[in-house]
Design a protein around this motif. Structure first.
Motif, mmCIF file in Angstrom:
data_model
loop_
_atom_site.group_PDB
_atom_site.id
_atom_site.type_symbol
_atom_site.label_atom_id
_atom_site.label_comp_id
_atom_site.label_asym_id
_atom_site.label_seq_id
_atom_site.Cartn_x
_atom_site.Cartn_y
_atom_site.Cartn_z
ATOM 1 N N GLY A 40 0.795 -1.231 0.000
ATOM 2 C CA GLY A 40 0.000 0.000 0.000
ATOM 3 C C GLY A 40 0.819 1.268 0.000
ATOM 4 O O GLY A 40 0.275 2.366 0.017
ATOM 5 N N ASN A 48 3.387 -3.757 -4.789
ATOM 6 C CA ASN A 48 2.138 -4.323 -5.284
ATOM 7 C C ASN A 48 2.028 -5.810 -4.929
ATOM 8 O O ASN A 48 0.950 -6.303 -4.560
ATOM 9 N N PHE A 55 -3.966 -8.778 0.591
ATOM 10 C CA PHE A 55 -5.343 -8.850 0.094
ATOM 11 C C PHE A 55 -5.827 -10.304 0.033
ATOM 12 O O PHE A 55 -6.963 -10.618 0.416
ATOM 13 N N ARG A 58 -6.801 -11.342 3.394
ATOM 14 C CA ARG A 58 -8.128 -10.811 3.762
ATOM 15 C C ARG A 58 -9.245 -11.697 3.197
ATOM 16 O O ARG A 58 -10.209 -12.025 3.888
ATOM 17 N N SER A 71 -12.835 -5.521 2.973
ATOM 18 C CA SER A 71 -12.591 -4.221 3.612
ATOM 19 C C SER A 71 -12.989 -4.234 5.086
ATOM 20 O O SER A 71 -12.633 -3.325 5.839
ATOM 21 N N SER A 233 -2.790 6.189 2.293
ATOM 22 C CA SER A 233 -3.906 6.812 1.571
ATOM 23 C C SER A 233 -4.287 8.136 2.223
ATOM 24 O O SER A 233 -4.074 8.324 3.422
ATOM 25 N N MET A 234 -4.852 9.046 1.409
ATOM 26 C CA MET A 234 -5.365 10.335 1.882
ATOM 27 C C MET A 234 -4.322 11.082 2.722
ATOM 28 O O MET A 234 -4.634 11.668 3.766
ATOM 29 N N GLU A 243 -12.075 5.306 5.572
ATOM 30 C CA GLU A 243 -12.230 4.059 4.821
ATOM 31 C C GLU A 243 -11.526 2.892 5.507
ATOM 32 O O GLU A 243 -10.406 3.013 5.979
ATOM 33 N N PRO A 245 -9.879 -0.907 5.293
ATOM 34 C CA PRO A 245 -9.297 -1.133 6.622
ATOM 35 C C PRO A 245 -8.254 -0.101 7.016
ATOM 36 O O PRO A 245 -7.693 -0.189 8.105
ATOM 37 N N ASP A 246 -8.030 0.908 6.136
ATOM 38 C CA ASP A 246 -6.960 1.880 6.407
ATOM 39 C C ASP A 246 -7.142 2.611 7.731
ATOM 40 O O ASP A 246 -6.180 3.049 8.348
ATOM 41 N N SER B 9 -9.433 5.004 -3.293
ATOM 42 C CA SER B 9 -8.676 5.521 -2.147
ATOM 43 C C SER B 9 -7.624 4.516 -1.705
ATOM 44 O O SER B 9 -6.440 4.676 -1.986
ATOM 45 N N SER B 10 -8.052 3.465 -1.045
ATOM 46 C CA SER B 10 -7.073 2.549 -0.451
ATOM 47 C C SER B 10 -6.630 1.490 -1.449
ATOM 48 O O SER B 10 -7.298 1.220 -2.452
ATOM 49 N N VAL B 11 -5.515 0.872 -1.135
ATOM 50 C CA VAL B 11 -5.034 -0.228 -1.965
ATOM 51 C C VAL B 11 -6.004 -1.409 -1.885
ATOM 52 O O VAL B 11 -6.162 -2.167 -2.847
ATOM 53 N N THR B 12 -6.680 -1.544 -0.732
ATOM 54 C CA THR B 12 -7.649 -2.643 -0.595
ATOM 55 C C THR B 12 -8.817 -2.439 -1.556
ATOM 56 O O THR B 12 -9.263 -3.391 -2.214
ATOM 57 N N ALA B 13 -9.281 -1.199 -1.650
ATOM 58 C CA ALA B 13 -10.372 -0.902 -2.588
ATOM 59 C C ALA B 13 -9.923 -1.220 -4.015
ATOM 60 O O ALA B 13 -10.661 -1.839 -4.797
ATOM 61 N N LYS B 15 -7.578 -3.314 -4.980
ATOM 62 C CA LYS B 15 -7.441 -4.771 -5.171
ATOM 63 C C LYS B 15 -8.815 -5.428 -5.339
ATOM 64 O O LYS B 15 -8.968 -6.379 -6.112
ATOM 65 N N ARG B 16 -9.790 -4.938 -4.592
ATOM 66 C CA ARG B 16 -11.135 -5.517 -4.722
ATOM 67 C C ARG B 16 -11.656 -5.317 -6.141
ATOM 68 O O ARG B 16 -12.226 -6.233 -6.741
ATOM 69 N N THR B 30 -3.838 -2.672 -10.616
ATOM 70 C CA THR B 30 -3.750 -1.689 -9.522
ATOM 71 C C THR B 30 -2.501 -0.846 -9.719
ATOM 72 O O THR B 30 -1.440 -1.370 -10.060
ATOM 73 N N HIS B 44 -4.669 4.816 -4.378
ATOM 74 C CA HIS B 44 -4.472 3.788 -5.395
ATOM 75 C C HIS B 44 -5.619 3.831 -6.394
ATOM 76 O O HIS B 44 -6.726 4.266 -6.068
#
Lengths: 386, 87
Positions: A40, A48, A55, A58, A71, A233-234, A243, A245-246, B9-13, B15-16, B30, B44
């Motif tokens: 991330g 990546n 991911f 998760r 998420s 992020s952000m 957001e 899980p960040d 926004s996030s890398v998780t978003a 990746k989803r 991504t 991301h």
């Protein structure tokens, strides 16, 4: 240094599982060597690849616990961290929380801390059957959360989550579960059981490495943060991103350990939790029967009710820590004595002064190990040797 | 080949969306959002062929993932790329 040449018997799986599936060890090394970027953070190939490792983990956790979205899964360093995030993120001044009488200090201490800042709490009392009484009678208008230890780390007792989850829903109360001792030993489906927040260790029944934990938060909940910091992020915002899980995954994630935890989950899926449960129940049954057949032994675990593979006991007149130390030094057997970071449970069992000896199993333990352990306990009990 | 960047926004978003797109046979990658189009700092995105943009935006909606911007990626010279906001 152990004085015994005996083969090591590891019965401290409630503290952490010592033996892990081979792929768990292999994954740590392979992620460090081949996917060792910072997940991330940035977008180069290795960053990546690390993001992919996390991911995938998760998704794996989602399928194990019936979680709807990746998420909703946060990786934390251990269950105590997750429980602190969850408890302190939900409860505000004036709120009330109900906890069970079997909570680990990882629940009790944050709740106690909050009680000094205007949150009130009730410890549900225990009925004659050893289970805590109907939770509904402890609910107040200001009750915001019910926190329940799914399986006791001292007795192995399993709580009836479905019933409590239904009660929580009926009263629009958040249902939080500490599954540190049940994850990997018992099937858990967050939707089926009505769980809003689930926290567990990654290094116990889940077979991940130490330093891993999981926190599931239902997407409809908005929790305050306890830690703030880098999320990848952000970055221009002063406040932590909303957001998931960040919001809760602050700082660099432990991709090698999380990847290895995911391999632990793969092992559970391949072996099937019901098979693990059946094996551990067989060992528990032998252990409890064996201990109960001996004089001067008090057994605190009771397999007449649903339980995990945890058997706690004391030998009359003997210090539980001294016995545990002797089992390690003389017989190469690893168990835990004393208190088990669970003051409430010891108060409930009336073992606060003595503590107790705890033998806890995983699927790699054998019937022969249990029988050998029973013989040694019998020797210690009869001949006072250690 | 023309590409779109869908900023998330996030890398998780990301990746989803990437995984869901790939499952639907849509090439999707991504990437760390280029700074010039990344709102509020780092984020991301996913990069897709321009023709697949609407399908991937539909995936975002289905997953409940907020899209922060959609950009057309234009190579305007050697090593120079421009991003034109299209959504």
């Amino acid at each position: 240094m152990c004085k015994s040449a005996e083969k090591l018997i590891y019965f401290d799986n409630s503290a952490t599982t010592y033996l892990k599936p081979d792929n768990v060890y292999k994954k740590i090394i392979s992620v460090m060597k081949k996917q060792g970027g910072n997940a991330g953070r940035g977008g180069h190939r290795l960053a990546n690849a690390a993001s992919d490792i996390i991911f995938d983990a998760r998704l794996n956790v989602c399928s194990l616990f019936g979680i709807n979205s990746p998420s909703e899964v946060c990786f934390v360093s251990n269950a105590s961290m997750g429980l602190n995030f969850a408890i302190k993120g939900v409860l505000k001044n004036g709120d009330h929380v109900i906890i069970s009488p079997f909570e680990h200090n990882s629940v009790l201490r944050p709740v106690y801390k909050l009680s000094q800042k205007g949150v009130s709490y009730t410890v549900a009392t225990v009925g004659k059957d050893g289970y805590f009484e109907d939770i509904e009678r402890f609910i107040k208008p200001e009750t915001r959360v019910i926190v329940i230890n799914h399986a006791s780390n001292v007795t192995g007792r399993i709580a009836d989550l479905k019933k409590i989850g239904e009660t929580a829903k009926k009263h629009n109360i958040i249902f939080m579960v500490d599954a540190s001792q049940s994850a990997g030993h018992v099937d858990i489906d967050v939707n089926e059981l009505g769980i809003d927040i689930l926290v567990c260790s990654g290094h116990k029944g889940m077979f991940g490495p130490q330093g891993t934990g999981i926190m599931y938060i239902n997407r409809n909940l908005q929790l305050d943060t306890v830690f703030e910091g880098g999320s990848g992020s952000m970055s221009e915002l002063l406040s932590q991103p909303d957001e998931m899980p960040d919001r809760f995954e602050v700082g660099t994630q432990n991709a090698p350990a999380i990847g290895a935890l995911s391999e632990g989950v793969n092992f559970l899926k391949n072996t099937k939790i019901q098979n693990i449960k059946a094996h551990e129940e067989m060992l528990t049954d032998i252990m409890i029967k064996g201990l109960k057949s001996m004089n001067n032994i008090c057994v605190y675990s009771d397999n007449l009710n649903p339980m995990t593979g945890v058997v706690s006991f004391n030998i009359a007149g003997k210090d539980s820590v001294e016995v545990a130390n002797a089992l390690s030094e003389k017989y190469n057997i690893m168990v835990r004595g004393g208190l088990h970071c669970s003051m409430l449970t010891h108060k409930t069992l009336d073992t606060l002064k003595s503590g107790c000896i705890r033998a806890s199993f995983c699927c790699f333990n054998t019937k022969n190990e249990v029988e050998k352990f029973l013989n040694i306990i019998d020797t210690i009990r009869c001949f006072d040797v250690y | 080949m023309d590409y779109s960047i869908i900023s998330l926004s996030s890398v998780t978003a990301a990746k989803r969306v990437e995984r869901a797109a790939l499952e639907n046979g849509i090439l999707c990658q991504t990437l760390h959002t280029p700074k010039v189009i990344s709102k509020y700092g780092c984020s991301h995105s996913v990069r897709v062929k321009k023709v697949a943009t609407e399908k991937v935006l539909l995936i975002c909606r289905q997953l409940g993932i907020q899209v922060r911007g959609v950009y057309e990626e234009k190579i305007v010279g050697k090593g120079k790329t421009e991003y034109v906001q299209i959504g």
